[in-house]
Design an enzyme around this catalytic site. Structure first.
Site, PDB file in Angstrom:
ATOM      1  N   ASP A   1      -3.915   5.996   2.456  1.00 28.88           N
ATOM      2  CA  ASP A   1      -4.983   5.029   2.620  1.00 28.88           C
ATOM      3  C   ASP A   1      -4.986   3.995   1.496  1.00 28.88           C
ATOM      4  O   ASP A   1      -4.888   4.348   0.320  1.00 28.88           O
ATOM      5  CB  ASP A   1      -6.323   5.774   2.654  1.00 28.88           C
ATOM      6  CG  ASP A   1      -7.516   4.856   2.751  1.00 28.88           C
ATOM      7  OD1 ASP A   1      -7.682   4.221   3.802  1.00 28.88           O
ATOM      8  OD2 ASP A   1      -8.275   4.759   1.766  1.00 28.88           O
TER       9      ASP A   1
ATOM     10  N   GLU B   1      -1.028   2.209   4.253  1.00 26.87           N
ATOM     11  CA  GLU B   1      -1.952   1.110   4.499  1.00 26.87           C
ATOM     12  C   GLU B   1      -1.976   0.300   3.217  1.00 26.87           C
ATOM     13  O   GLU B   1      -2.242   0.846   2.143  1.00 26.87           O
ATOM     14  CB  GLU B   1      -3.363   1.611   4.820  1.00 26.87           C
ATOM     15  CG  GLU B   1      -4.327   0.450   5.075  1.00 26.87           C
ATOM     16  CD  GLU B   1      -5.788   0.869   5.061  1.00 26.87           C
ATOM     17  OE1 GLU B   1      -6.587   0.213   5.751  1.00 26.87           O
ATOM     18  OE2 GLU B   1      -6.134   1.829   4.351  1.00 26.87           O
TER      19      GLU B   1
END
Length: 594
Positions: A256, A293
């Site tokens: 993330d 990401e």
């Protein structure tokens, strides 16, 4: 066997060695069944104690300086939530799929899901009941939103504070392993979303006894950045990645928001983590994939077909692709969509040709600072494309899905392109049948933190809040009703329009499996530029790994478009070959040798 520095260690001759890195503590006691015993202070801030009568199932806490009892930050399980005792877990498990080695990257077709809202039960066992549906749809890889233990009973997962412990609200560790085992039995890969850029706001005790975990030299939206210059902190993250991949046999991880990770040290933490995972893959003979990401669009971190030992990553979620489509389909221009509002089709064409839309150009949303790096040399398989995901749905004020924002013909054209592109596609749970249930932001905080979150949402969406009609309010993230709104309604599949959408997605993914995936091995970068040829017609072509060419001709508009002057030849694989003008939102694919 892999040896982790953090967390309890089951000893081969019985007993458990308990360890805690607490450099700011003067004294640490081990607490088991209300009985406490002093831990030995070792070098560099470590405390340890071996208990011969402890074993799997033992519950324990650490008492810091006779002031506070805390869970183990590397606890394998928290049966009573983040503030309760930790439980020792024996990770040996009778895997039925011991011979499973995963699948090659180019076979990935993702479905992202949230365990708590994917099924009526909201558990790992509830996921198992729907695995056959995913296989029949053509999904090959499930991506779970984060599981790390979070406070309360409901959360997206990004407020986790105990990264080694799957949250107990979904089941026990053996239930998670049973789900992964069941997925592997059906040929499904399982990926996990992991968070190494911050800890959640409630239940994180590290600042009390290990403040060196964080640095004030760089701040993030969640506070001081995690300090990966510190060896013990670096080991905590790297061992955590190996924990999920080895102890639970996940096939890959999605990291993330790595743009919020301070890349310091030699080597940088992302490189060290990738190299460690590669060693595990080599030792076990498994396909293991790491995905990023990264709002920075750092092309240098990606190399899907290169030497895994080089410390790079298979692919990145391509937000640019989503944003360009969203503006094109909905006309929305607020927030980061403003970066694409001037020419969404042009941004989309660049994504089709060379990955990122922003490859160093100024981003108005980011104060006109340059964003991204040249991604022209990267192959298409370095970009995970999607039309929806948890963020792009749930960060909206009401969590509304694309299905309620754009006309069905336009969405179906976008699906026909996304699912047959050389890039790995991703759907969000229920998208395969056109689910309309919202997925609003939800959590289960209490007290002042709950009030702060609620007020923060009102400030974030103050313009919308001010225009709401009387009697309507923004969903309150803390209310159980908000969580229940997000639950998938599998009864939708009894409705003709949802069955028709599911049939469309199944047919597209069948073609992908038969015609696209076998040709992706060896696909290279520097693909031919996609172009807008005529009034709405889009023309694109890719040289595939076997030397053939994949051709796309589409009309991305609600009016007929003229056919391009130059036509490609080949075997049609989707759509009707156009004889005259291109019909609105029509998509035609073919494979040729020119």
């Amino acid at each position: 066997m892999r040896e982790a520095r953090h967390g309890p260690r089951l000893l081969s001759d019985g007993g458990v060695e308990f360890r805690l890195w607490a450099p700011a503590a003067k004294r640490v006691d081990l607490v088991i069944d209300s009985r406490r015993a002093p831990m030995k202070a070792d070098a560099d801030g470590w405390f340890s104690r071996t208990e011969s009568h402890a074993g799997a199932g033992t519950r324990y806490q650490f008492r810091i300086d006779d002031e506070i009892d805390v869970p183990d930050p590397a606890a394998a399980f928290q049966p009573d939530d983040v503030n309760g005792p930790s439980e020792v877990i024996d990770h040996r498990y009778p895997w039925r799929t011991e011979s499973w080695r995963g699948r090659p990257w180019q076979e990935c077709v993702f479905l992202e899901l949230h365990v708590g809202t994917f099924s009526a039960e909201g558990t790992y066992r509830g996921v198992i009941d729907h695995l056959d549906h995913l296989v029949e749809t053509g999904i090959t890889a499930i991506e779970l939103m984060p599981l790390s233990d979070f406070p309360g009973r409901r959360n997206w997962g990004y407020d986790g504070v105990l990264p080694y412990a799957p949250d107990s609200v979904y089941g026990r560790p053996e239930d998670l392993k049973a789900m992964i085992d069941a997925a592997h039995e059906r040929g499904l890969m399982i990926f996990l979303d992991v968070v190494y850029n911050h800890f959640g706001p409630e239940g994180n005790y590290l600042p009390r006894y290990a403040p060196a975990f964080f640095t004030r030299d760089r701040m993030t939206p969640w506070g001081g950045a995690i300090d990966y210059r510190v060896p013990e902190v670096r080991a905590f993250a790297v061992d955590n990645a190996l924990h999920w991949l080895d102890d639970y046999r996940f096939d890959g991880l999605r990291l993330d928001a790595v743009h919020a990770i301070t890349e310091v040290g030699d080597p940088p933490i992302l490189e060290e983590m990738s190299r460690a995972v590669d060693r595990l893959a080599r030792e076990t003979g498994r396909h293991i994939h790491l995905v990023l990401e990264n709002d920075d669009n750092a092309a240098r971190l990606l190399d899907p077909g290169g030497d895994p030992g080089a410390g790079r990553y298979r692919a990145q979620w391509n937000d640019d692709y989503h944003h360009a489509w969203h503006v094109l389909l909905t006309g929305e221009k607020a927030g980061y969509y403003g970066d694409y509002a001037d020419a969404p089709r042009r941004h989309l064409l660049r994504c089709l040709s060379s990955g990122f839309a922003y490859q160093g150009e100024p981003s108005p949303h980011r104060g006109s600072l340059p964003r991204g790096e040249d991604s022209t040399n990267l192959p298409p398989v370095a970009f995970v494309n999607f039309l929806q995901n948890h963020d792009q749905i749930g960060n909206r004020p009401f969590g509304d899905r694309l299905e309620t924002l754009a006309p069905a013909p336009a969405i179906e054209a976008a699906l026909a392109i996304t699912l047959l592109l050389p890039m790995p596609p991703m759907l969000y749970m229920g998208e395969e049948w056109g689910a309309e249930q919202p997925f609003p932001f939800f959590c289960d905080f209490t007290g002042d933190l709950a009030k702060a979150v609620e007020e923060g949402r009102k400030r974030e969406f103050q313009d919308i809040f001010a225009r709401l009609p009387p009697g309507r309010t923004l969903p309150n993230p803390m209310q159980i009703e908000t969580f229940n709104m997000a639950k998938l309604d599998w009864g939708d599949l009894r409705q003709p329009k949802h069955r028709a959408r599911l049939d469309l997605v199944r047919r597209l993914l069948t073609i992908r499996r038969q015609q696209i995936v076998p040709r992706l091995t060896g696909i290279a970068g520097r693909q031919e530029a996609a172009r807008d040829d005529g009034d709405g017609a889009v023309v694109a072509s890719w040289r595939l790994g076997d030397g053939s060419r994949l051709h796309l001709l589409a009309n991305l508009g609600d009016r007929p478009a003229r056919l391009p002057a130059t036509r490609r030849s080949g075997m049609p694989i989707w759509g009707t070959p156009p004889a005259a003008d291109l019909e609105p939102w029509s998509v035609f694919w073919q494979i040729g040798q020119d």
